[in-house]
Design an enzyme around this catalytic site. Structure first.
Site, PDB file in Angstrom:
ATOM      1  N   GLU A 104       0.833  -1.215   0.000  1.00 51.64           N
ATOM      2  CA  GLU A 104       0.000   0.000   0.000  1.00 51.64           C
ATOM      3  C   GLU A 104       0.858   1.251   0.000  1.00 51.64           C
ATOM      4  O   GLU A 104       1.854   1.324   0.737  1.00 51.64           O
ATOM      5  CB  GLU A 104      -0.878  -0.034   1.256  1.00 51.64           C
ATOM      6  CG  GLU A 104      -2.266   0.461   1.049  1.00 51.64           C
ATOM      7  CD  GLU A 104      -3.056  -0.409   0.084  1.00 51.64           C
ATOM      8  OE1 GLU A 104      -3.128  -0.057  -1.113  1.00 51.64           O
ATOM      9  OE2 GLU A 104      -3.612  -1.424   0.533  1.00 51.64           O
TER      10      GLU A 104
ATOM     11  N   ASP B  70      -4.718   0.992  -9.307  1.00 47.68           N
ATOM     12  CA  ASP B  70      -6.146   0.702  -9.482  1.00 47.68           C
ATOM     13  C   ASP B  70      -6.491   0.492 -10.956  1.00 47.68           C
ATOM     14  O   ASP B  70      -7.224  -0.427 -11.322  1.00 47.68           O
ATOM     15  CB  ASP B  70      -6.990   1.862  -8.936  1.00 47.68           C
ATOM     16  CG  ASP B  70      -6.582   2.248  -7.527  1.00 47.68           C
ATOM     17  OD1 ASP B  70      -5.964   1.414  -6.845  1.00 47.68           O
ATOM     18  OD2 ASP B  70      -6.885   3.378  -7.118  1.00 47.68           O
TER      19      ASP B  70
HETATM   20  C1  GLA Z   1      -5.230   4.705  -3.914  1.00 48.74           C
HETATM   21  C2  GLA Z   1      -4.526   5.097  -5.209  1.00 48.74           C
HETATM   22  C3  GLA Z   1      -3.509   4.035  -5.618  1.00 48.74           C
HETATM   23  C4  GLA Z   1      -2.594   3.651  -4.457  1.00 48.74           C
HETATM   24  C5  GLA Z   1      -3.402   3.400  -3.188  1.00 48.74           C
HETATM   25  C6  GLA Z   1      -2.528   3.175  -1.984  1.00 48.74           C
HETATM   26  O1  GLA Z   1      -6.032   3.585  -4.147  1.00 48.74           O
HETATM   27  O2  GLA Z   1      -5.462   5.259  -6.252  1.00 48.74           O
HETATM   28  O3  GLA Z   1      -2.778   4.485  -6.727  1.00 48.74           O
HETATM   29  O4  GLA Z   1      -1.617   4.627  -4.259  1.00 48.74           O
HETATM   30  O5  GLA Z   1      -4.288   4.462  -2.901  1.00 48.74           O
HETATM   31  O6  GLA Z   1      -1.822   1.994  -2.120  1.00 48.74           O
END
Ligand code: GLA
Length: 392
Positions: free
Chosen positions: A36, A182
């Site tokens: 994360e 994502d």
């Molecule tokens: C959000 C962002 C991702 C990533 C997560 C943390 O979901 O869209 O790109 O940075 O937070 O892991």
């Protein structure tokens, strides 16, 4: 459920536009198993696509305009409209910026997309940290590619072009400085697999996830505590990492290892040093977690989940009381491990739970939330689903 939502967008498109859509496309939400706040540090992460998807009915328009309607059963529809030549941070603004941004980015990359009528609906809860925004941008990207015969959905290489466009849409038009995990999950996931994403090399490696043969399920728990990625905190964490990398003289935090942490503590202020410690240890946990999944060692995977959560809570400071409570209750009720997933500051947590204990764990979480006077959480089990595709 899926058929209902496809029928809903198809029928609404017919009512609003006065003809049938050319098709319906969909893209999934995601949960990240581990890794994360590492994507924007050239690190590793391990997302799976959720079964919940965003559906969009689409048809070409000849006047160079985008007209989009978003429907949520039981609520008034929401509309956005803009000429493709006028798309900006301000126009059409709000949620419409995510949709328009995709067309803007494809045009900016030289792809010949034109006007579109779109009607969309989503089974991915908004603001739950389950990436409803990437489900939205990637379903629109899939539709735009097929309606304008770009062929980008047909190959992994083409899908990477769509990933880049959806990231630009979020970063440059919607104003959410997200890192790419994502959108990659929404466009490249495979059923039954997580994706090991390496943001330094660009490598994407499917990792089989078969929790059921270890007697486990993945429980996702949406805390329904507020979550927004464009409210400044996420951007603030990102700049902390960039500043730290510059001070330490490395192109990204990926270049550091656990052995560098004493130097990090000497050279950075305490807060930035803690941010770096999270990123470095979290990247290390991703491959350790993949190994434990391969070995079917759920105790070890669970231990890594908890270590990840503690690092996000204490070093990166992106958790909140509701997320911490899900982790505490799940572990106390018999889960080998649990952690917040996604950007944090609210949203969802995940837990590895023995299949026979799902009800016990869920009710422990619900009881705690009710005792605290918080919103009722929404817990469900998830298996890894598919990337974006054309439904009909
Ligand atoms: C959000 C962002 C991702 C990533 C997560 C943390 O979901 O869209 O790109 O940075 O937070 O892991």
């Amino acid at each position: 459920m899926t058929a209902d939502l496809i029928g809903l967008v198809t029928d609404t498109f017919g009512d609003l536009v006065g003809r049938d859509p050319e098709g319906v496309w969909s893209a999934p939400g995601r949960v990240n198993l581990i890794g994360e706040h590492t994507d924007y540090n050239a690190g590793l992460c391990l997302p799976i696509a959720l079964p919940q998807r965003t559906y969009v009915a689409a048809g070409a328009r000849s006047d160079g305009r985008l007209r989009v309607t978003s429907i949520t059963p039981g609520r008034r529809p929401s509309h956005a409209e803009v000429a493709l030549t006028e798309i900006s941070r301000e126009h059409p603004g709000s949620w419409g910026g995510y949709v328009a941004g995709v067309l803007w980015a494809l045009l900016a990359e030289g792809y010949a997309v034109g006007g579109l009528d779109l009607v969309l609906t989503s089974a991915v809860p908004v603001g739950a940290g389950l990436s409803s925004s990437a489900a939205l941008t990637c379903s629109v990207a899939a539709a735009a590619s097929d309606v304008y015969r770009l062929g980008l959905l047909d190959t992994d290489e083409g899908r990477r072009v769509l990933i880049a466009a959806t990231i630009r849409a979020e970063n440059e038009i919607a104003g959410a400085p997200t890192g790419g995990m994502d959108q990659t999950a929404a466009l490249l996931s495979r059923p039954g697999h997580a994706l090991r994403l390496d943001f330094r090399s660009g490598e994407v490696t499917p990792v089989p996830v078969d929790l059921s043969s270890a007697g486990m399920v993945l429980l996702v728990c949406d805390t329904r505590a507020s979550h927004a990625l464009n409210d400044g905190q996420y951007a603030e964490r990102r700049s902390s990492c960039e500043r730290a990398a510059a001070t330490l003289g490395v192109p990204s935090l990926r270049e550091l290892s656990v052995a560098d942490l004493p130097r990090v503590e000497r050279e950075l202020d305490q807060v930035d040093a803690r941010r770096v410690r999270h990123v470095v240890t979290e990247i290390h946990r991703v491959d350790a977690c993949i190994q434990s999944l391969r070995d079917g060692d759920m105790e070890e995977a669970g231990r890594l989940f908890v270590a990840s959560h503690e690092s996000l809570r204490d070093d990166y400071e992106v958790s909140c009381a509701e997320l911490d409570a899900v982790v505490e209750e799940a572990v106390a009720a018999g889960a080998p491990g649990a952690r917040m997933t996604g950007g944090g500051f609210g949203g969802s947590a995940i837990a590895l739970v023995p299949v026979d204990e799902v009800d016990v764990v869920t009710s422990a979480i619900e009881t705690r939330f009710s005792r605290e006077g918080w919103n009722e959480p929404h817990c469900f089990t998830a298996t890894p689903g598919s990337a974006a595709y054309r439904d009909v």
